[in-house]
Design a protein around this motif. Structure first.
Motif, short mmCIF file in Angstrom:
data_model
loop_
_atom_site.label_atom_id
_atom_site.label_comp_id
_atom_site.label_asym_id
_atom_site.label_seq_id
_atom_site.Cartn_x
_atom_site.Cartn_y
_atom_site.Cartn_z
N GLY A 165 -25.36 198.58 -15.92
CA GLY A 165 -25.55 199.53 -17.02
C GLY A 165 -24.52 199.44 -18.11
N LYS A 166 -23.60 198.47 -18.01
CA LYS A 166 -22.56 198.35 -19.02
C LYS A 166 -22.48 196.94 -19.54
CE LYS A 166 -19.60 201.98 -17.10
NZ LYS A 166 -18.25 202.31 -16.59
N ASP A 167 -22.28 196.80 -20.82
CA ASP A 167 -22.10 195.47 -21.43
C ASP A 167 -20.63 195.21 -21.65
OD1 ASP A 167 -24.76 194.93 -21.51
OD2 ASP A 167 -25.04 195.74 -23.54
N ASN B 149 -7.28 181.06 -14.69
CA ASN B 149 -7.19 182.35 -14.00
C ASN B 149 -7.31 183.54 -14.94
OD1 ASN B 149 -6.84 181.15 -11.47
ND2 ASN B 149 -4.62 180.98 -11.75
N TYR B 150 -6.78 183.38 -16.18
CA TYR B 150 -6.77 184.53 -17.08
C TYR B 150 -8.16 184.89 -17.61
CZ TYR B 150 -7.39 181.84 -21.43
OH TYR B 150 -7.90 181.06 -22.44
N ARG B 151 -9.13 183.98 -17.43
CA ARG B 151 -10.45 184.25 -17.98
C ARG B 151 -11.56 184.27 -16.93
NH1 ARG B 151 -11.68 180.93 -22.37
NH2 ARG B 151 -10.12 179.31 -22.19
N VAL B 152 -11.26 183.95 -15.67
CA VAL B 152 -12.31 183.72 -14.68
C VAL B 152 -13.23 184.92 -14.51
CG1 VAL B 152 -10.71 184.31 -12.79
CG2 VAL B 152 -12.80 183.00 -12.32
N ASP B 153 -12.67 186.13 -14.36
CA ASP B 153 -13.51 187.32 -14.15
C ASP B 153 -14.34 187.64 -15.39
OD1 ASP B 153 -12.57 187.66 -11.57
OD2 ASP B 153 -10.90 188.94 -12.20
N GLN C 202 -21.26 185.12 -18.14
CA GLN C 202 -22.38 184.32 -17.65
C GLN C 202 -23.57 185.19 -17.25
OE1 GLN C 202 -20.09 182.15 -14.63
NE2 GLN C 202 -20.60 180.23 -15.66
N LYS C 203 -23.27 186.36 -16.70
CA LYS C 203 -24.34 187.25 -16.23
C LYS C 203 -25.04 187.98 -17.37
CE LYS C 203 -22.11 188.21 -11.76
NZ LYS C 203 -21.49 189.25 -10.91
N TRP D 96 -30.13 185.02 -27.44
CA TRP D 96 -30.93 186.17 -27.04
C TRP D 96 -30.02 187.36 -26.88
CZ3 TRP D 96 -35.74 186.91 -27.80
CH2 TRP D 96 -36.43 187.93 -27.16
N PHE D 97 -30.63 188.55 -26.83
CA PHE D 97 -29.85 189.78 -26.70
C PHE D 97 -29.16 189.83 -25.34
CE2 PHE D 97 -33.31 190.77 -29.66
CZ PHE D 97 -32.56 191.15 -30.77
N LYS D 98 -27.99 190.44 -25.32
CA LYS D 98 -27.24 190.54 -24.07
C LYS D 98 -27.99 191.40 -23.05
CE LYS D 98 -22.35 189.87 -25.16
NZ LYS D 98 -22.10 188.98 -24.03
#
Length: 324
Positions: free
Chosen positions: A319-321, A293-297, A303-304, A312-314
């Protein structure tokens, strides 16, 4: 008996088991090397069927014996993980010293040195991950499968863990066999294979080191009662969600490349099957990551924005990394 003494006793017992377990194959192999010139039907067959002999020894000594030992240890399948890092070195020695072997000496030495470097890297990573103990922890994938199959797990484990390992191990180690059956001059392609193999070993080593350091830091935060960092997104892990897997695949594909110049292009089926299996393992790992639960979000965002394997580059999300 104190907890420390019990751990030491267990470590010594498992070390002794790990030492004795491969002795049947080793003793048979040494006997074969000593008597292969004798006019004996068994030794003659072994002389002319090195690949089949390797598979038979693997089946009897690893699949059957290791599985039986795991049953005696209450279905603790730790030894196959340890020997994953040693069997390729043993296979390489078998193929190189087989009486029917013929090969380019420089290519043989090169593959031998690279395989030893890979093995040392893997062994170091294994013991570091296991806190320098043998058989202390069970692979979480085996635990999940044991829950899935319940009372039938004792016999299903033979096929799911051991027989499947034979298909993978013999398949990805086939280049070691081919290298010692064809004697062709050294070529520029061999230099490319060396570069790919060394790149893979180096990437996997640094990825594993960064992951180990991250886990150690999180463990200290947990002991102090402080919030843990959800994801490792620094170093190589900034460019790939599984750089250790990527490095491992580079190693096996680079090893197979040694056979391209030897006219055995079909050999790539080994690393291809291994890559497919590792792809499945990647799916299991990612499902496991989002269970916490502490890492799911944070992990779903990771992943996205981050490549699965190939660094590869993020990419950006809205618009935000996301950064650590």
């Amino acid at each position: 008996m104190t907890e420390i003494n019990m751990a030491t006793h267990s470590n010594f017992k498992n070390a002794l088991i790990a030492f004795l377990a491969p002795l049947p194959s080793i003793l048979f192999y040494l006997s074969f090397l000593q008597h292969h010139n004798e006019n004996n039907s068994l030794w003659n067959w072994c002389n002319h069927h090195p690949l089949l002999l390797a598979n038979i020894m693997f089946f009897l000594n690893v699949n059957v014996l290791f599985w039986f030992i795991s049953l005696l240890q209450s279905s603790l399948h730790w030894m196959i993980g340890l020997y994953w890092m040693l069997i390729p070195v043993m296979q390489l020695h078998f193929y190189a010293n087989h009486p029917m072997a013929q090969y380019n000496q420089l290519r043989s030495w090169t593959v031998t040195i690279l395989t030893c470097i890979w093995s040392i890297r893997m062994i170091h990573s294994y013991f570091r991950r296991e806190n320098w103990q043998l058989g202390a922890k069970q692979d979480w994938r085996y635990i999940d499968m044991s829950h899935q199959y319940g009372k039938n797990w004792w016999w299903i484990s033979f096929f799911a863990i051991y027989l499947s390992q034979q298909v993978l191990q013999i398949g990805i180690c086939l280049p070691m066999y081919i290298v010692h059956t064809v004697d062709k001059p050294w070529s520029f392609l061999d230099f490319i294979a060396i570069a790919i193999c060394l790149s893979g070993i180096t990437i996997a080593f640094y990825a594993d080191t960064q992951l180990n350091n991250f886990k150690c830091r999180n463990q200290k935060l947990k002991e102090l009662g402080q919030p843990m960092v959800p994801n490792l997104e620094k170093g190589l892990w900034c460019y790939s969600r599984h750089p250790n897997y990527f490095g491992e695949q580079l190693w096996w594909w680079g090893l197979a490349l040694f056979t391209w110049n030897l006219g055995q292009n079909w050999i790539f089926i080994g690393p291809l099957i291994n890559s497919i299996c590792l792809g499945y393992v990647t799916m299991l790992v990612e499902k496991k990551m989002v269970r916490d639960n502490y890492r799911v979000d944070a992990y779903k965002l990771y992943q996205k924005t981050t490549s699965v394997w190939i660094p590869w580059f993020k990419s950006s999300t809205n618009g935000k990394d996301k950064k650590n």
